[in-house]
Design an enzyme around this catalytic site. Structure first.
Site, PDB file in Angstrom:
ATOM      1  N   GLY A 132       6.107  -3.202  -5.709  1.00 35.62           N
ATOM      2  CA  GLY A 132       6.591  -4.027  -6.795  1.00 35.62           C
ATOM      3  C   GLY A 132       5.552  -4.971  -7.354  1.00 35.62           C
ATOM      4  CE  LYS A 187       0.092  -2.456  -8.870  1.00 33.68           C
ATOM      5  NZ  LYS A 187      -0.631  -3.700  -8.521  1.00 33.68           N
TER       6      LYS A 187
END
Length: 221
Positions: A132, A187
Protein backbone atom coordinates in the site's frame (compact mmCIF):
# COMPACT_ATOMS: atom_id res chain seq x y z
CA UNK A 1 -4.50 -13.14 17.42
CA UNK A 2 -0.82 -13.99 17.88
CA UNK A 3 1.43 -12.43 15.25
CA UNK A 4 5.09 -12.92 14.47
CA UNK A 5 6.59 -10.03 12.51
CA UNK A 6 9.83 -11.17 10.91
CA UNK A 7 12.13 -8.26 10.20
CA UNK A 8 12.76 -5.27 12.47
CA UNK A 9 13.39 -2.69 9.79
CA UNK A 10 11.32 0.48 9.58
CA UNK A 11 8.26 -1.12 7.98
CA UNK A 12 8.30 -4.28 10.08
CA UNK A 13 8.67 -2.26 13.27
CA UNK A 14 5.90 0.14 12.26
CA UNK A 15 3.45 -2.67 11.51
CA UNK A 16 4.38 -4.48 14.73
CA UNK A 17 3.67 -1.30 16.70
CA UNK A 18 0.35 -0.76 14.97
CA UNK A 19 -0.88 -4.34 15.21
CA UNK A 20 0.16 -4.52 18.87
CA UNK A 21 -2.80 -2.24 19.59
CA UNK A 22 -5.13 -5.23 19.23
CA UNK A 23 -2.97 -8.34 19.01
CA UNK A 24 -0.16 -10.21 20.76
CA UNK A 25 2.83 -9.38 18.58
CA UNK A 26 6.42 -10.62 18.59
CA UNK A 27 8.94 -8.67 16.53
CA UNK A 28 11.89 -10.77 15.34
CA UNK A 29 15.23 -9.72 13.94
CA UNK A 30 18.10 -11.85 12.71
CA UNK A 31 20.42 -9.31 14.37
CA UNK A 32 20.60 -9.95 18.14
CA UNK A 33 22.18 -6.54 18.74
CA UNK A 34 19.19 -4.83 17.16
CA UNK A 35 16.81 -6.79 19.37
CA UNK A 36 18.79 -6.02 22.51
CA UNK A 37 19.02 -2.32 21.66
CA UNK A 38 15.25 -2.09 21.09
CA UNK A 39 14.55 -4.05 24.27
CA UNK A 40 16.79 -1.75 26.30
CA UNK A 41 15.82 1.59 24.78
CA UNK A 42 12.21 0.75 23.75
CA UNK A 43 12.97 2.57 20.50
CA UNK A 44 14.29 1.20 17.20
CA UNK A 45 16.87 3.96 16.86
CA UNK A 46 18.54 2.33 13.85
CA UNK A 47 15.51 1.97 11.62
CA UNK A 48 12.62 3.94 13.18
CA UNK A 49 14.02 6.63 15.50
CA UNK A 50 11.78 8.70 17.70
CA UNK A 51 8.91 6.18 17.88
CA UNK A 52 8.31 4.45 21.22
CA UNK A 53 7.96 0.67 21.27
CA UNK A 54 4.85 -0.30 23.31
CA UNK A 55 5.47 -2.36 26.42
CA UNK A 56 3.27 -5.22 25.22
CA UNK A 57 5.32 -5.71 22.02
CA UNK A 58 7.59 -8.71 22.50
CA UNK A 59 11.07 -8.88 20.96
CA UNK A 60 13.12 -11.90 19.94
CA UNK A 61 16.14 -12.99 17.92
CA UNK A 62 14.97 -16.62 18.00
CA UNK A 63 12.95 -17.51 14.91
CA UNK A 64 11.81 -20.78 16.42
CA UNK A 65 10.40 -19.08 19.52
CA UNK A 66 8.84 -16.27 17.52
CA UNK A 67 6.76 -18.48 15.22
CA UNK A 68 6.09 -21.39 17.58
CA UNK A 69 2.63 -20.20 18.62
CA UNK A 70 1.99 -17.68 15.85
CA UNK A 71 -1.41 -17.64 14.20
CA UNK A 72 -0.07 -15.37 11.46
CA UNK A 73 3.48 -14.72 10.25
CA UNK A 74 4.23 -11.38 8.64
CA UNK A 75 7.50 -11.34 6.66
CA UNK A 76 8.91 -7.81 6.60
CA UNK A 77 12.30 -8.52 5.09
CA UNK A 78 13.65 -7.18 1.82
CA UNK A 79 12.78 -9.08 -1.35
CA UNK A 80 16.20 -10.74 -1.12
CA UNK A 81 15.29 -12.09 2.30
CA UNK A 82 11.93 -13.58 1.34
CA UNK A 83 13.12 -16.94 0.01
CA UNK A 84 15.56 -17.75 2.84
CA UNK A 85 12.95 -16.72 5.41
CA UNK A 86 10.33 -18.97 3.83
CA UNK A 87 12.84 -21.83 3.77
CA UNK A 88 13.55 -21.30 7.46
CA UNK A 89 9.83 -21.43 8.23
CA UNK A 90 9.50 -24.64 6.24
CA UNK A 91 12.44 -26.17 8.09
CA UNK A 92 10.69 -25.30 11.36
CA UNK A 93 7.55 -27.06 10.07
CA UNK A 94 5.56 -23.87 10.56
CA UNK A 95 2.01 -24.10 9.22
CA UNK A 96 0.91 -20.58 10.19
CA UNK A 97 -0.54 -18.42 7.41
CA UNK A 98 2.00 -16.04 5.89
CA UNK A 99 1.82 -12.47 4.62
CA UNK A 100 4.76 -10.64 3.07
CA UNK A 101 5.30 -6.90 2.71
CA UNK A 102 8.35 -7.03 0.42
CA UNK A 103 7.81 -5.92 -3.16
CA UNK A 104 9.57 -6.03 -6.48
CA UNK A 105 11.23 -8.88 -8.35
CA UNK A 106 13.72 -11.40 -7.03
CA UNK A 107 17.20 -10.73 -8.36
CA UNK A 108 18.37 -13.46 -10.70
CA UNK A 109 14.99 -15.14 -11.18
CA UNK A 110 12.85 -12.04 -11.84
CA UNK A 111 10.03 -13.70 -9.94
CA UNK A 112 7.32 -11.93 -7.98
CA UNK A 113 6.91 -12.69 -4.26
CA UNK A 114 3.97 -15.07 -4.76
CA UNK A 115 6.02 -17.10 -7.26
CA UNK A 116 8.85 -17.41 -4.75
CA UNK A 117 6.34 -18.45 -2.09
CA UNK A 118 4.87 -21.10 -4.41
CA UNK A 119 8.31 -22.69 -4.70
CA UNK A 120 9.14 -22.55 -1.00
CA UNK A 121 5.81 -23.18 0.77
CA UNK A 122 3.40 -26.06 1.09
CA UNK A 123 0.30 -25.44 -1.03
CA UNK A 124 -1.95 -25.90 2.00
CA UNK A 125 -0.56 -22.86 3.86
CA UNK A 126 -2.64 -19.69 3.27
CA UNK A 127 -0.57 -16.75 2.04
CA UNK A 128 -0.74 -13.29 0.61
CA UNK A 129 0.77 -9.83 0.27
CA UNK A 130 0.36 -6.66 2.28
CA UNK A 131 0.99 -3.61 0.11
CA UNK A 132 0.00 0.00 0.00
CA UNK A 133 0.86 3.67 -0.33
CA UNK A 134 2.15 4.29 3.17
CA UNK A 135 5.13 5.56 5.14
CA UNK A 136 6.50 3.63 8.12
CA UNK A 137 6.88 6.72 10.32
CA UNK A 138 3.26 7.74 9.87
CA UNK A 139 1.90 4.23 10.43
CA UNK A 140 3.96 3.90 13.61
CA UNK A 141 2.74 7.28 14.85
CA UNK A 142 -0.88 6.24 14.38
CA UNK A 143 -1.70 8.61 11.52
CA UNK A 144 -4.52 7.44 9.20
CA UNK A 145 -3.61 5.21 6.28
CA UNK A 146 -4.86 2.42 4.03
CA UNK A 147 -3.18 -0.66 2.60
CA UNK A 148 -4.23 -3.70 0.59
CA UNK A 149 -4.16 -7.30 1.75
CA UNK A 150 -4.17 -9.50 -1.34
CA UNK A 151 -4.40 -13.26 -1.68
CA UNK A 152 -5.52 -15.64 -4.39
CA UNK A 153 -7.71 -17.05 -1.61
CA UNK A 154 -10.36 -14.35 -1.33
CA UNK A 155 -11.83 -15.72 1.90
CA UNK A 156 -8.41 -15.65 3.56
CA UNK A 157 -7.83 -12.08 2.37
CA UNK A 158 -11.16 -10.91 3.79
CA UNK A 159 -10.64 -12.71 7.09
CA UNK A 160 -7.13 -11.35 7.65
CA UNK A 161 -8.12 -7.83 6.57
CA UNK A 162 -10.94 -7.86 9.11
CA UNK A 163 -8.64 -9.16 11.86
CA UNK A 164 -5.89 -6.60 11.23
CA UNK A 165 -8.12 -3.62 10.49
CA UNK A 166 -8.01 -0.73 12.96
CA UNK A 167 -9.39 2.75 13.42
CA UNK A 168 -6.22 4.31 11.97
CA UNK A 169 -5.00 1.69 9.49
CA UNK A 170 -7.62 0.52 7.05
CA UNK A 171 -7.02 -2.78 5.25
CA UNK A 172 -8.78 -3.55 1.97
CA UNK A 173 -9.03 -7.17 0.85
CA UNK A 174 -8.29 -8.21 -2.73
CA UNK A 175 -8.10 -11.53 -4.55
CA UNK A 176 -5.93 -10.01 -7.31
CA UNK A 177 -2.59 -11.01 -5.82
CA UNK A 178 -0.67 -10.74 -9.09
CA UNK A 179 -2.11 -7.31 -9.87
CA UNK A 180 -1.28 -5.98 -6.42
CA UNK A 181 2.30 -7.28 -6.60
CA UNK A 182 2.87 -5.88 -10.08
CA UNK A 183 1.44 -2.53 -9.04
CA UNK A 184 3.70 -2.43 -5.98
CA UNK A 185 6.74 -3.23 -8.12
CA UNK A 186 6.21 -0.79 -10.98
CA UNK A 187 4.89 2.16 -8.99
CA UNK A 188 8.46 2.85 -7.85
CA UNK A 189 9.38 3.58 -11.47
CA UNK A 190 6.59 6.13 -11.57
CA UNK A 191 7.76 7.67 -8.30
CA UNK A 192 11.30 8.04 -9.63
CA UNK A 193 9.99 9.62 -12.84
CA UNK A 194 7.94 12.10 -10.80
CA UNK A 195 11.09 13.01 -8.87
CA UNK A 196 12.97 13.58 -12.13
CA UNK A 197 10.11 15.75 -13.33
CA UNK A 198 10.35 17.90 -10.20
CA UNK A 199 14.14 18.02 -10.43
CA UNK A 200 13.91 19.39 -13.96
CA UNK A 201 11.38 22.02 -12.82
CA UNK A 202 8.90 20.94 -15.45
CA UNK A 203 5.96 22.11 -13.34
CA UNK A 204 2.85 20.65 -11.75
CA UNK A 205 1.06 20.12 -15.06
CA UNK A 206 3.84 17.88 -16.33
CA UNK A 207 3.90 15.92 -13.08
CA UNK A 208 0.11 15.52 -13.13
CA UNK A 209 0.24 14.28 -16.73
CA UNK A 210 3.05 11.88 -15.88
CA UNK A 211 1.20 10.44 -12.89
CA UNK A 212 -2.11 10.18 -14.74
CA UNK A 213 -0.65 8.39 -17.73
CA UNK A 214 1.61 6.30 -15.53
CA UNK A 215 -1.38 5.05 -13.53
CA UNK A 216 -3.14 4.20 -16.78
CA UNK A 217 -0.15 2.13 -17.89
CA UNK A 218 0.01 0.37 -14.51
CA UNK A 219 -3.68 -0.47 -14.87
CA UNK A 220 -3.06 -2.02 -18.29
CA UNK A 221 -0.21 -4.12 -16.91
Amino acid sequence: MKLAVLGAGAWGTALAIRFADRHAVTLWSIEPDVVEAIRTERVNTRYLPGIAIPDNLQLSSSLDESVAAAELVLIATSMAGLRPTLRSLRNLNSTAPVLWVCKGLEAGTMKLPHQVAAEEMDDSVPRGALCGPSFAQEVARGLPGAITLASSNGDFACKMAAELNSSVLRLYASDDLIGVEIGAAVKNVLAIAAGVCDGLNLGYNARAALLTRGLAEIGRA
